[in-house]
Structures are given as C-alpha cells and as structure tokens.
Enzyme design. Sequence first.
Site, PDB file in Angstrom:
ATOM      1  N   LYS A   1      -7.551  17.295   9.934  1.00  0.00           N
ATOM      2  CA  LYS A   1      -6.154  17.240  10.359  1.00  0.00           C
ATOM      3  C   LYS A   1      -6.092  16.554  11.723  1.00  0.00           C
ATOM      4  O   LYS A   1      -6.361  17.161  12.754  1.00  0.00           O
ATOM      5  CB  LYS A   1      -5.536  18.640  10.457  1.00  0.00           C
ATOM      6  CG  LYS A   1      -4.023  18.555  10.485  1.00  0.00           C
ATOM      7  CD  LYS A   1      -3.341  19.481  11.461  1.00  0.00           C
ATOM      8  CE  LYS A   1      -3.369  19.084  12.889  1.00  0.00           C
ATOM      9  NZ  LYS A   1      -2.634  17.882  13.292  1.00  0.00           N
ATOM     10  N   PRO A   2      -5.763  15.266  11.737  1.00  0.00           N
ATOM     11  CA  PRO A   2      -5.727  14.542  13.011  1.00  0.00           C
ATOM     12  C   PRO A   2      -4.437  14.857  13.774  1.00  0.00           C
ATOM     13  O   PRO A   2      -3.515  15.444  13.213  1.00  0.00           O
ATOM     14  CB  PRO A   2      -5.751  13.074  12.580  1.00  0.00           C
ATOM     15  CG  PRO A   2      -5.036  13.077  11.265  1.00  0.00           C
ATOM     16  CD  PRO A   2      -5.363  14.407  10.609  1.00  0.00           C
TER      17      PRO A   2
ATOM     18  N   SER B   1     -20.388  11.478  29.129  1.00  0.00           N
ATOM     19  CA  SER B   1     -20.370  11.599  27.671  1.00  0.00           C
ATOM     20  C   SER B   1     -21.453  10.727  27.051  1.00  0.00           C
ATOM     21  O   SER B   1     -21.586   9.563  27.401  1.00  0.00           O
ATOM     22  CB  SER B   1     -19.007  11.160  27.124  1.00  0.00           C
ATOM     23  OG  SER B   1     -18.009  11.997  27.640  1.00  0.00           O
TER      24      SER B   1
ATOM     25  N   GLU C   1      -4.296  21.108  33.956  1.00  0.00           N
ATOM     26  CA  GLU C   1      -4.860  19.835  33.528  1.00  0.00           C
ATOM     27  C   GLU C   1      -3.802  18.763  33.775  1.00  0.00           C
ATOM     28  O   GLU C   1      -2.714  18.838  33.216  1.00  0.00           O
ATOM     29  CB  GLU C   1      -5.137  19.926  32.024  1.00  0.00           C
ATOM     30  CG  GLU C   1      -6.528  19.583  31.658  1.00  0.00           C
ATOM     31  CD  GLU C   1      -6.769  19.595  30.153  1.00  0.00           C
ATOM     32  OE1 GLU C   1      -5.951  20.134  29.389  1.00  0.00           O
ATOM     33  OE2 GLU C   1      -7.786  19.051  29.753  1.00  0.00           O
TER      34      GLU C   1
ATOM     35  N   CYS D   1     -10.371  15.194  28.678  1.00  0.00           N
ATOM     36  CA  CYS D   1     -10.686  16.574  29.037  1.00  0.00           C
ATOM     37  C   CYS D   1     -11.731  16.610  30.145  1.00  0.00           C
ATOM     38  O   CYS D   1     -11.794  17.551  30.918  1.00  0.00           O
ATOM     39  CB  CYS D   1     -11.192  17.320  27.816  1.00  0.00           C
ATOM     40  SG  CYS D   1     -12.512  16.436  27.004  1.00  0.00           S
TER      41      CYS D   1
ATOM     42  N   ARG E   1     -17.197  12.677  16.156  1.00  0.00           N
ATOM     43  CA  ARG E   1     -18.011  13.711  16.792  1.00  0.00           C
ATOM     44  C   ARG E   1     -18.085  14.959  15.915  1.00  0.00           C
ATOM     45  O   ARG E   1     -18.971  15.801  16.088  1.00  0.00           O
ATOM     46  CB  ARG E   1     -17.398  14.025  18.167  1.00  0.00           C
ATOM     47  CG  ARG E   1     -18.347  14.585  19.163  1.00  0.00           C
ATOM     48  CD  ARG E   1     -17.814  14.449  20.564  1.00  0.00           C
ATOM     49  NE  ARG E   1     -16.799  15.446  20.874  1.00  0.00           N
ATOM     50  CZ  ARG E   1     -16.360  15.679  22.123  1.00  0.00           C
ATOM     51  NH1 ARG E   1     -16.825  14.974  23.143  1.00  0.00           N
ATOM     52  NH2 ARG E   1     -15.441  16.579  22.347  1.00  0.00           N
TER      53      ARG E   1
ATOM     54  N   SER F   1      -5.974  21.542  23.301  1.00  0.00           N
ATOM     55  CA  SER F   1      -5.659  22.337  24.488  1.00  0.00           C
ATOM     56  C   SER F   1      -6.165  23.776  24.342  1.00  0.00           C
ATOM     57  O   SER F   1      -6.306  24.287  23.230  1.00  0.00           O
ATOM     58  CB  SER F   1      -4.144  22.347  24.699  1.00  0.00           C
ATOM     59  OG  SER F   1      -3.514  22.920  23.573  1.00  0.00           O
TER      60      SER F   1
ATOM     61  N   TRP G   1      -5.115  13.531  20.217  1.00  0.00           N
ATOM     62  CA  TRP G   1      -4.700  12.118  20.200  1.00  0.00           C
ATOM     63  C   TRP G   1      -5.421  11.281  21.240  1.00  0.00           C
ATOM     64  O   TRP G   1      -5.360  10.060  21.191  1.00  0.00           O
ATOM     65  CB  TRP G   1      -3.175  12.012  20.471  1.00  0.00           C
ATOM     66  CG  TRP G   1      -2.769  12.792  21.695  1.00  0.00           C
ATOM     67  CD1 TRP G   1      -2.278  14.070  21.723  1.00  0.00           C
ATOM     68  CD2 TRP G   1      -2.885  12.377  23.063  1.00  0.00           C
ATOM     69  NE1 TRP G   1      -2.080  14.482  23.026  1.00  0.00           N
ATOM     70  CE2 TRP G   1      -2.445  13.459  23.868  1.00  0.00           C
ATOM     71  CE3 TRP G   1      -3.315  11.213  23.700  1.00  0.00           C
ATOM     72  CZ2 TRP G   1      -2.420  13.406  25.259  1.00  0.00           C
ATOM     73  CZ3 TRP G   1      -3.296  11.158  25.083  1.00  0.00           C
ATOM     74  CH2 TRP G   1      -2.856  12.237  25.850  1.00  0.00           C
TER      75      TRP G   1
END
Length: 505
Positions: free
Chosen positions: A193-194, A460, A400, A303, A178, A248, A169
């Site tokens: 599958k979002p 990025s 994290e 991330c 991407r 994750s 998300w």
Amino acid sequence: MLSSHAAADAGRLRQAEALPAVRPQLMIGGSWRDASDRGTFPVENPATGEVLSWVADATPQDAIEALDAASGVQASWALKDPRDRAEILRRGYERLVTQTDRFAQVISMEMGKSVHEARGEVAYAAEFLRWFSEEAVRVHGRYQRAPAGPLRHLISKKPVGPCLLITPWNFPLAMITRKVGPAVAAGCAMVLKPAELTPLTAALFVSLMEEAGLPPGVLNLVSTTRAQDVVGALLADRRLRKVSFTGSTRVGRTILAGAAANVLRTSMELGGNAPFIVFEDADLDAAVEGAVQAKLRNMGQACTAANRFLVHRAVAASFVDRLRDRFAALSAAGGASDGEIMGPLISATARTNVHRMVEDAVDRGAALVLGGGIPAGPGHFYPPTILLDVRPGSRVLSEEIFGPVAPIQQFSDDREAIDLAMDSELGLAAYAYTRDLDRTLRLQDELQTGMLGINTGLISDPAAPFGGVKQSGLGREGGAEGIEEYLTTQYVGVRQAAPSPSDPP
Ligand code: NAD
Ligand code: MN
C-alpha cells in the site's frame, strides 16, 4: 548550450514520454485492475499543481482480494529455490538501472524532487534489490547436539508469511524496494500500500518486477485514498502475518495497535529528529558540506534530515556564515530544470506547517539569518532557511520539520551538546563533526539513536542496518539485519534412539 527555456521544454518532453509507461491501476493476483466500480483519485505534480494521472482507488474488498492472492501463493513461493528468488531480484536491479531516467522522471513529477535527486533515489533503490539478491542465498540455520540428553537441534529460518508493506511519499521508490527486496529474498508474498501522494512510481515498479519474473500473486498493489479502511481490513484478517510500515510516528502507533489483534510481526520505520553536532575541532568546510546534504537533501523531507544544529560557541559564527553562503546559492537556483536544485515541498499544507514553525521560532526570539518567506506560486516552494539561537520550547526543536529549515543552537561543552542532542523522544539518526577519537567513542556510548554519522551528512546504505530506537521505530532495514525482519525461526528437536548394546562403539 540550451537556454533555460529550451532546457525546461526538453525536461517536459522527457516527462511526457515517461508517464504513459505507468499503469494507474491496482495489481491483484497477477492482473491489473482499472477503476471500474471503484473510482479514481488524482495525482498532482507539486511543482505545478497539474494533475498527472487518475489512479484506481482500492477498496477494502480489493485489499482482501490482494491478500487472497498473496496467501494463495505463499506456500509455493516459500518453497521456490532461493537462487530463483535471487535471480528475480537481480533482474529487477538490472532493469531498474537501465530504466533510471524513466523512474527518475516519474518520481520527480509526482513527488517534486529534482530529476537529479530522483536519479540518486533510483540508484539507492536499485541497490536494495542487488543487496537482497545476494542475501537470498545466505539464509543460514544451525545444527547442534543438546548439551545433555538424546536430542539433536535443527534450527532453520522460514519466511514469516504474507506481509503488508506500507510506504511514505518522500522516497516513493526506495522505501518500497527496501521492503520488497528482503521480502522476496526471504520468500514472503506481499500486499503493497503506497502513499496516495505517490502511487505512480509504485505502479511502475510493480510492472518492472512482473517483467523481472516475479510470479503472479507475490506482489499485489493496492493504491488507495482509504488508507485507514484498507489497512484496517488487512490487519483484521488472520492470514496476514506481518506489517512493515514506514511513515510518521503518529500513524505508526495506530498500526502497532491494530497489529496487536492478530499478534503480527511488525517493522516500524518512523519519524526522526536528528541532531547535527559541530564540535570546536571540526573541519568546518566538511561540516558545512555535510550540513547541506543532511538538511537539504529531499528539501529536508527525510526522516534522517538534520533537524537541529548544535554548534560549539567558538566556531558558531564561522559555521553560520559559510552555511548561509551555501544555502543562499541554492535558493537562487530553482525552477523545473535538470540540475542540482531545490524542488517544492510535497503540498500546500506541508509548506504552511513548515512556515508556521519558522514563525514560532522567530516569535520566541530566534534570529532569522536566511530565508523564511513563502515565494509567489506556482508550486509549494520554500527557501532554504537558517534560524540562529533558537530558544528552548520552539516547535522546530521538538517536531519533525520536513522542510529546508536549519535551526541552530550554540553549546559550550560536550556534556551540554550531548544533553541537548538527546532531548527527544525520537532516536533515528544523529550526526557529529569532530576529529577527536575519544569524543567519537563517547558519542557512540551516549547517543541513543539507531544511526550515527561521524564526519558525514549521509549515512544511508543498503548494506548497513537502517532504523531507530525509542519512538523512531522497531527493526532494521538493509544490512544483514534487513532480511531477518521477514524470517521466523523454527527449531526441530530430533531424538536419537539409544544405541543398543550390540552396536559397535
Ligand atoms: P504518514 O504516516 O502520513 O503516511 C505513511 C503511510 O501510512 C502512507 O502510505 C499513508 O497512506 C499511510 N497511512 C496514513 N494514515 C493511515 C492510517 N490511519 N492507517 C493506515 N495507514 C495510514 O507519513 P508520510 O507523511 O507519508 O511520510 C512522512 C513520515 O515518514 C515522516 O514522519 C518521516 O520521518 C517518516 N519516514 C520515516 C522513514 C524511516 O525509515 N524511519 C523513512 C521515510 C519517512
Ligand atoms: Mn547472513
């Protein structure tokens, strides 16, 4: 000049205009499917708690039908001219840029980042479509003679086959492009599958690719609250050939295990725990700017977010002072306006988790320099927070954080900095500020991360290979490497008949 009240009203109006463009449905084999027989789930705005939309909730049966569609078109899609696939991506890129505002509004509404940041995500996401439109026509093979004997070797690349793409998300659009960009370029059909927290951006993007000319069945969308069952059904189906997952490390492990049954190709973009190292020779102004970017972009929910700050003792006091001033200025902003502001965290649970980590660090002896309190509602806001002299064993160092919390540790020499930096099972990104070339090269040698930013807080780039080592994942997205994840190598050996004695030499 608009008053802030009028600006907020104007913002809400633009949001109200963006939402009806979204079909809160599934896309299977070129047809949109509504909620009939499968129910819906709500999508909330994390800044207000209001329900934005109810989305059709895919069942495992829907997922299998999506795979029916993808595998049904796979062969013809693979044979389509690369130039045609490139043009579809190019049109997708152009349409996305044209519709930046609409996408930014939807991203901001369902995910919480400011519209300003969301525009940045749309630009980044669009670049993946442009980059892979350029890569689609540059898939090369090889021809060679066998070193000995009569064989000629024809080596070529083919699409790996139907792919399952699973996305998180935190970047509701860019994490999709991407994957979709290289899959289209390579000639793979897809089931997407979002994340269930951000399915609206995904649906809007699928509509856009349909308008850009993607043939029916190539990109199927199964938004669902039953991720485990839907993904499980797809992994168990032999027609699926690949799974690309961003999320994750915990969920990534279960998907890797599930992918073993049918020996799937896998790409895994998992969690990070990036160290941000400030050496004594750093340009401190630049380091503070980089720290703000690496820590507060997406409210720390990235991330690649700087998770731990390691600062040389000689410059720590000065660095912390300046960082506190920059963070404090941002906490004063806030509210649902259009500016460069901090949005809310994704959910109440996420915020509670961040706050518990801050409490744990303070309990273990860290000094709270800034922030650290949960503000009154509405929305899951959390202030930019700084913790100094965080003790080993504190949760913020090993987990994290996924929030705007900067834990700082001090070090005395390079060896100590590198050892602290590498004290993690994860290895996605690292950042360092130094003006010393030899030190930079030593970091390149010694830091075990997939990515390293030197004198920058933002690494990025669709043209660069993004990904991690150790438990941060497998494979790379973007760059020349990105398309390889969707290609497989085929070798054909051609035997040349022995020349007959009558042939001319
Ligand atoms: P998550 O792992 O909870 O979910 C990711 C996706 O997996 C979602 O679509 C979710 O619905 C699905 N999922 C959840 N449980 C599942 C299960 N049991 N079986 C199958 N699918 C399941 O992650 P998140 O909270 O959405 O995203 C945050 C995480 O993503 C962070 O750890 C972050 O570091 C990581 N991330 C990594 C990158 C990268 O490129 N390395 C980029 C962005 C986010
Ligand atoms: Mn190439």
